[in-house]
Design a protein around this motif. Sequence first.
Motif, PDB file in Angstrom:
ATOM      1  N   LEU A  11     -22.224  89.759  -1.001  1.00 51.56           N
ATOM      2  CA  LEU A  11     -23.571  89.646  -0.424  1.00 51.56           C
ATOM      3  C   LEU A  11     -24.509  90.622  -1.132  1.00 51.56           C
ATOM      4  N   THR A  12     -25.642  90.123  -1.606  1.00 51.38           N
ATOM      5  CA  THR A  12     -26.636  91.039  -2.174  1.00 51.38           C
ATOM      6  C   THR A  12     -27.784  91.254  -1.182  1.00 51.38           C
ATOM      7  N   GLY A  13     -28.573  92.271  -1.478  1.00 52.45           N
ATOM      8  CA  GLY A  13     -29.748  92.611  -0.679  1.00 52.45           C
ATOM      9  C   GLY A  13     -30.254  93.952  -1.163  1.00 52.45           C
ATOM     10  N   ARG A  14     -31.526  94.238  -0.903  1.00 50.92           N
ATOM     11  CA  ARG A  14     -32.074  95.514  -1.388  1.00 50.92           C
ATOM     12  C   ARG A  14     -31.730  96.658  -0.444  1.00 50.92           C
ATOM     13  N   ARG A  15     -31.651  96.377   0.864  1.00 49.92           N
ATOM     14  CA  ARG A  15     -31.366  97.442   1.837  1.00 49.92           C
ATOM     15  C   ARG A  15     -29.858  97.525   2.097  1.00 49.92           C
ATOM     16  N   GLU A  16     -29.340  98.740   1.997  1.00 49.67           N
ATOM     17  CA  GLU A  16     -27.892  98.912   2.192  1.00 49.67           C
ATOM     18  C   GLU A  16     -27.476  98.703   3.649  1.00 49.67           C
TER      19      GLU A  16
ATOM     20  N   CYS B  24     -28.536  95.222  -4.344  1.00 44.07           N
ATOM     21  CA  CYS B  24     -29.184  94.798  -5.583  1.00 44.07           C
ATOM     22  C   CYS B  24     -30.490  94.088  -5.261  1.00 44.07           C
ATOM     23  N   ASP B  25     -31.479  94.294  -6.128  1.00 43.22           N
ATOM     24  CA  ASP B  25     -32.717  93.510  -6.060  1.00 43.22           C
ATOM     25  C   ASP B  25     -32.570  92.368  -7.058  1.00 43.22           C
ATOM     26  N   ASN B  26     -32.493  91.150  -6.552  1.00 41.23           N
ATOM     27  CA  ASN B  26     -32.220  90.005  -7.431  1.00 41.23           C
ATOM     28  C   ASN B  26     -33.408  89.621  -8.320  1.00 41.23           C
ATOM     29  N   THR B  27     -34.545  90.297  -8.146  1.00 44.18           N
ATOM     30  CA  THR B  27     -35.669  90.038  -9.056  1.00 44.18           C
ATOM     31  C   THR B  27     -35.708  91.044 -10.203  1.00 44.18           C
ATOM     32  N   ASP B  28     -34.821  92.038 -10.157  1.00 40.19           N
ATOM     33  CA  ASP B  28     -34.833  93.121 -11.151  1.00 40.19           C
ATOM     34  C   ASP B  28     -33.714  92.878 -12.170  1.00 40.19           C
TER      35      ASP B  28
ATOM     36  N   ASN C 100     -28.270  80.880  -3.735  1.00 38.72           N
ATOM     37  CA  ASN C 100     -29.520  81.605  -3.984  1.00 38.72           C
ATOM     38  C   ASN C 100     -30.388  81.517  -2.729  1.00 38.72           C
ATOM     39  N   ASN C 101     -30.136  82.459  -1.837  1.00 41.62           N
ATOM     40  CA  ASN C 101     -30.816  82.468  -0.530  1.00 41.62           C
ATOM     41  C   ASN C 101     -31.918  83.526  -0.464  1.00 41.62           C
ATOM     42  N   ALA C 102     -31.816  84.586  -1.255  1.00 40.76           N
ATOM     43  CA  ALA C 102     -32.786  85.698  -1.177  1.00 40.76           C
ATOM     44  C   ALA C 102     -34.200  85.164  -1.352  1.00 40.76           C
ATOM     45  N   GLY C 103     -35.102  85.684  -0.546  1.00 42.38           N
ATOM     46  CA  GLY C 103     -36.493  85.248  -0.641  1.00 42.38           C
ATOM     47  C   GLY C 103     -37.186  85.416   0.685  1.00 42.38           C
ATOM     48  N   GLY C 104     -38.277  84.707   0.834  1.00 40.95           N
ATOM     49  CA  GLY C 104     -39.107  84.826   2.026  1.00 40.95           C
ATOM     50  C   GLY C 104     -40.553  84.815   1.595  1.00 40.95           C
TER      51      GLY C 104
ATOM     52  N   ALA D  51     -39.972  86.505  -5.730  1.00 44.19           N
ATOM     53  CA  ALA D  51     -38.996  86.559  -4.639  1.00 44.19           C
ATOM     54  C   ALA D  51     -38.215  85.262  -4.498  1.00 44.19           C
ATOM     55  N   ASN D  52     -38.889  84.130  -4.693  1.00 45.87           N
ATOM     56  CA  ASN D  52     -38.274  82.846  -4.346  1.00 45.87           C
ATOM     57  C   ASN D  52     -37.823  82.000  -5.530  1.00 45.87           C
ATOM     58  N   LEU D  53     -38.401  82.238  -6.690  1.00 44.05           N
ATOM     59  CA  LEU D  53     -38.026  81.452  -7.873  1.00 44.05           C
ATOM     60  C   LEU D  53     -37.300  82.318  -8.902  1.00 44.05           C
TER      61      LEU D  53
ATOM     62  N   SER E 248     -48.898  80.398  -1.891  1.00 46.37           N
ATOM     63  CA  SER E 248     -47.995  80.737  -3.002  1.00 46.37           C
ATOM     64  C   SER E 248     -46.533  80.606  -2.594  1.00 46.37           C
ATOM     65  N   TYR E 249     -46.227  80.783  -1.300  1.00 45.83           N
ATOM     66  CA  TYR E 249     -44.834  80.641  -0.843  1.00 45.83           C
ATOM     67  C   TYR E 249     -44.370  79.188  -1.017  1.00 45.83           C
ATOM     68  N   GLY E 250     -45.164  78.249  -0.512  1.00 46.55           N
ATOM     69  CA  GLY E 250     -44.793  76.838  -0.652  1.00 46.55           C
ATOM     70  C   GLY E 250     -44.722  76.425  -2.111  1.00 46.55           C
TER      71      GLY E 250
ATOM     72  N   PRO F 200     -34.858  74.393   4.752  1.00 44.54           N
ATOM     73  CA  PRO F 200     -34.963  74.524   6.209  1.00 44.54           C
ATOM     74  C   PRO F 200     -36.402  74.335   6.691  1.00 44.54           C
ATOM     75  N   GLY F 201     -36.517  73.897   7.956  1.00 46.32           N
ATOM     76  CA  GLY F 201     -37.774  74.030   8.678  1.00 46.32           C
ATOM     77  C   GLY F 201     -37.738  75.384   9.390  1.00 46.32           C
ATOM     78  N   TYR F 202     -38.362  75.462  10.545  1.00 49.92           N
ATOM     79  CA  TYR F 202     -38.358  76.737  11.283  1.00 49.92           C
ATOM     80  C   TYR F 202     -36.945  77.085  11.732  1.00 49.92           C
ATOM     81  N   VAL F 203     -36.503  78.295  11.358  1.00 49.93           N
ATOM     82  CA  VAL F 203     -35.179  78.786  11.748  1.00 49.93           C
ATOM     83  C   VAL F 203     -35.355  80.096  12.519  1.00 49.93           C
ATOM     84  N   GLU F 204     -34.819  80.127  13.727  1.00 50.76           N
ATOM     85  CA  GLU F 204     -34.928  81.343  14.541  1.00 50.76           C
ATOM     86  C   GLU F 204     -33.844  82.339  14.153  1.00 50.76           C
TER      87      GLU F 204
ATOM     88  N   GLU G 247     -35.207  87.467   9.944  1.00 46.82           N
ATOM     89  CA  GLU G 247     -36.292  88.441   9.782  1.00 46.82           C
ATOM     90  C   GLU G 247     -37.482  87.827   9.034  1.00 46.82           C
ATOM     91  N   PHE G 248     -37.434  86.524   8.829  1.00 46.43           N
ATOM     92  CA  PHE G 248     -38.422  85.858   7.978  1.00 46.43           C
ATOM     93  C   PHE G 248     -39.865  86.140   8.398  1.00 46.43           C
ATOM     94  N   PHE G 249     -40.149  85.987   9.698  1.00 50.81           N
ATOM     95  CA  PHE G 249     -41.534  86.082  10.171  1.00 50.81           C
ATOM     96  C   PHE G 249     -41.946  87.507  10.535  1.00 50.81           C
TER      97      PHE G 249
HETATM   98  N1  LIG Z   1     -36.442  81.551   8.709  1.00 47.30           N
HETATM   99  C1  LIG Z   1     -37.086  80.430   8.422  1.00 47.30           C
HETATM  100  O1  LIG Z   1     -37.726  79.831   9.295  1.00 47.30           O
HETATM  101  C2  LIG Z   1     -37.020  79.862   7.010  1.00 47.30           C
HETATM  102  C3  LIG Z   1     -37.574  78.593   6.802  1.00 47.30           C
HETATM  103  C4  LIG Z   1     -37.520  78.042   5.536  1.00 47.30           C
HETATM  104  C5  LIG Z   1     -36.927  78.736   4.503  1.00 47.30           C
HETATM  105  N2  LIG Z   1     -36.413  79.981   4.722  1.00 47.30           N
HETATM  106  C6  LIG Z   1     -35.792  80.667   3.571  1.00 47.30           C
HETATM  107  O2  LIG Z   1     -34.504  81.090   3.936  1.00 47.30           O
HETATM  108  C7  LIG Z   1     -34.096  82.170   3.091  1.00 47.30           C
HETATM  109  C8  LIG Z   1     -33.478  83.268   3.944  1.00 47.30           C
HETATM  110  O3  LIG Z   1     -34.473  83.827   4.778  1.00 47.30           O
HETATM  111  P1  LIG Z   1     -34.222  84.153   6.309  1.00 47.30           P
HETATM  112  O4  LIG Z   1     -35.004  83.186   7.098  1.00 47.30           O
HETATM  113  O5  LIG Z   1     -32.793  84.302   6.596  1.00 47.30           O
HETATM  114  O6  LIG Z   1     -35.010  85.545   6.450  1.00 47.30           O
HETATM  115  P2  LIG Z   1     -34.486  87.040   6.318  1.00 47.30           P
HETATM  116  O7  LIG Z   1     -33.680  87.372   7.510  1.00 47.30           O
HETATM  117  O8  LIG Z   1     -35.703  87.843   6.026  1.00 47.30           O
HETATM  118  O9  LIG Z   1     -33.519  87.029   5.054  1.00 47.30           O
HETATM  119  C9  LIG Z   1     -33.939  87.221   3.720  1.00 47.30           C
HETATM  120  C10 LIG Z   1     -32.892  88.081   3.033  1.00 47.30           C
HETATM  121  O10 LIG Z   1     -33.176  88.133   1.632  1.00 47.30           O
HETATM  122  C11 LIG Z   1     -33.051  89.472   1.197  1.00 47.30           C
HETATM  123  N3  LIG Z   1     -33.919  89.608   0.029  1.00 47.30           N
HETATM  124  C12 LIG Z   1     -35.242  89.373  -0.026  1.00 47.30           C
HETATM  125  N4  LIG Z   1     -35.694  89.633  -1.258  1.00 47.30           N
HETATM  126  C13 LIG Z   1     -34.625  90.033  -1.990  1.00 47.30           C
HETATM  127  C14 LIG Z   1     -34.442  90.460  -3.327  1.00 47.30           C
HETATM  128  N5  LIG Z   1     -35.475  90.544  -4.187  1.00 47.30           N
HETATM  129  N6  LIG Z   1     -33.208  90.802  -3.755  1.00 47.30           N
HETATM  130  C15 LIG Z   1     -32.156  90.743  -2.901  1.00 47.30           C
HETATM  131  N7  LIG Z   1     -32.263  90.359  -1.621  1.00 47.30           N
HETATM  132  C16 LIG Z   1     -33.492  90.021  -1.166  1.00 47.30           C
HETATM  133  C17 LIG Z   1     -33.471  90.320   2.394  1.00 47.30           C
HETATM  134  O11 LIG Z   1     -32.864  91.611   2.380  1.00 47.30           O
HETATM  135  P3  LIG Z   1     -33.607  92.892   1.760  1.00 47.30           P
HETATM  136  O12 LIG Z   1     -34.993  92.910   2.316  1.00 47.30           O
HETATM  137  O13 LIG Z   1     -32.756  94.039   2.211  1.00 47.30           O
HETATM  138  O14 LIG Z   1     -33.565  92.715   0.277  1.00 47.30           O
HETATM  139  C18 LIG Z   1     -32.919  89.508   3.554  1.00 47.30           C
HETATM  140  O15 LIG Z   1     -31.588  89.887   3.860  1.00 47.30           O
HETATM  141  C19 LIG Z   1     -35.349  82.591   2.330  1.00 47.30           C
HETATM  142  O16 LIG Z   1     -35.282  82.095   1.007  1.00 47.30           O
HETATM  143  C20 LIG Z   1     -36.473  81.933   3.098  1.00 47.30           C
HETATM  144  O17 LIG Z   1     -37.586  81.666   2.279  1.00 47.30           O
HETATM  145  C21 LIG Z   1     -36.440  80.553   5.953  1.00 47.30           C
END
Ligand SMILES: NC(=O)c1ccc[n+]([C@@H]2O[C@H](COP(=O)([O-])OP(=O)(O)OC[C@H]3O[C@@H](n4cnc5c(N)ncnc54)[C@H](OP(=O)(O)O)[C@@H]3O)[C@@H](O)[C@H]2O)c1
Length: 241
Positions: free
Chosen positions: A31-36, A55-59, A79-83, A108-110, A144-146, A175-179, A182-184
């Motif tokens: 599992l990757t992510g920026r916050r430990e 790891c920061d997957n954009t770096d 490839n799930n990282a983004g938001g 972040a997303n591409l 820009s997100y869309g 996905p559509g809206y997912v509860e 931390e997305f929102f």
């Molecule tokens: N929730 C929704 O309603 C929804 C709807 C459609 C699509 N999505 C997509 O679903 C995916 C997952 O999001 P989520 O809803 O589960 O929200 P989330 O809880 O905020 O999860 C996003 C995860 O990505 C990590 N992340 C973000 N930027 C990163 C980077 N540069 N390098 C490494 N890790 C990174 C974050 O951790 P750190 O901040 O620690 O790096 C976080 O753990 C995203 O691509 C989002 O766009 C979500």
Amino acid sequence: MTRTALVTGGGTGIGRAVAARFTAAGDRVYLTGRREKPLREATTALGELAHALPCDNTDPDRLAAAVAELPDTIDVLVNNAGGNTDFDLPEPDGLAALARRWQANVNANLISAVLTTHAVGDRLATGGAVVHIGSIAADQGAGSYGAAKAALAAWNVDLAKQLGARGITSNVVSPGYVEETEFFRDRLTGDRVGRLVDATLTGRAGTPADIAETVFFLASPGARHLTGQAINVNGGAHTSR
Ligand SMILES: NC(=O)c1ccc[n+]([C@@H]2O[C@H](COP(=O)([O-])OP(=O)(O)OC[C@H]3O[C@@H](n4cnc5c(N)ncnc54)[C@H](OP(=O)(O)O)[C@@H]3O)[C@@H](O)[C@H]2O)c1
């Protein structure tokens, strides 16, 4: 057979649920992510099959250093990282700020997905799977997100062409809206949640597990002829023919 999966952004929300789905099946997951902290919490909860790879997957440099710690063979890349980075940036005041806002979402997303896929490309196993997490925003628009998620889906088609000869599939789960993510951040009002749920045909919010099950299926033996697609998991909030 125990597989190895790499899930970017695996510490929270959808990524954590995806990691849990694979470890539940006996697969090893990185599992990757920026916050430990969330990464450590997730790996502790998921058990010995889960490994944190901060790891920061954009770096490019940090990503290369992290990938060096991975096993030689990766069966599944998610490839799930983004938001939506607009949540974290001020309203743009001038062209320079506007450029920063757009570049942040594209990064972040591409770019995160492009760099990660290239970084592990040689290690992807024959018959493996790449799954990107897109968004309903690619079809419905969200600045820009869309646009970044739509670009991810366009690039996925190219990637599927490249990987097909190796028996590797590449798909987007949108996905559509997912509860329970931390997305929102903390910006979602009850009214807005109500409107998002009302837009579905199922009358409920999506869950991280809904998305994880589809990702898991796309990486399964039953999905080896399914590639180059964007699959909506949104309760019918956006339909396709
Ligand atoms: N929730 C929704 O309603 C929804 C709807 C459609 C699509 N999505 C997509 O679903 C995916 C997952 O999001 P989520 O809803 O589960 O929200 P989330 O809880 O905020 O999860 C996003 C995860 O990505 C990590 N992340 C973000 N930027 C990163 C980077 N540069 N390098 C490494 N890790 C990174 C974050 O951790 P750190 O901040 O620690 O790096 C976080 O753990 C995203 O691509 C989002 O766009 C979500």
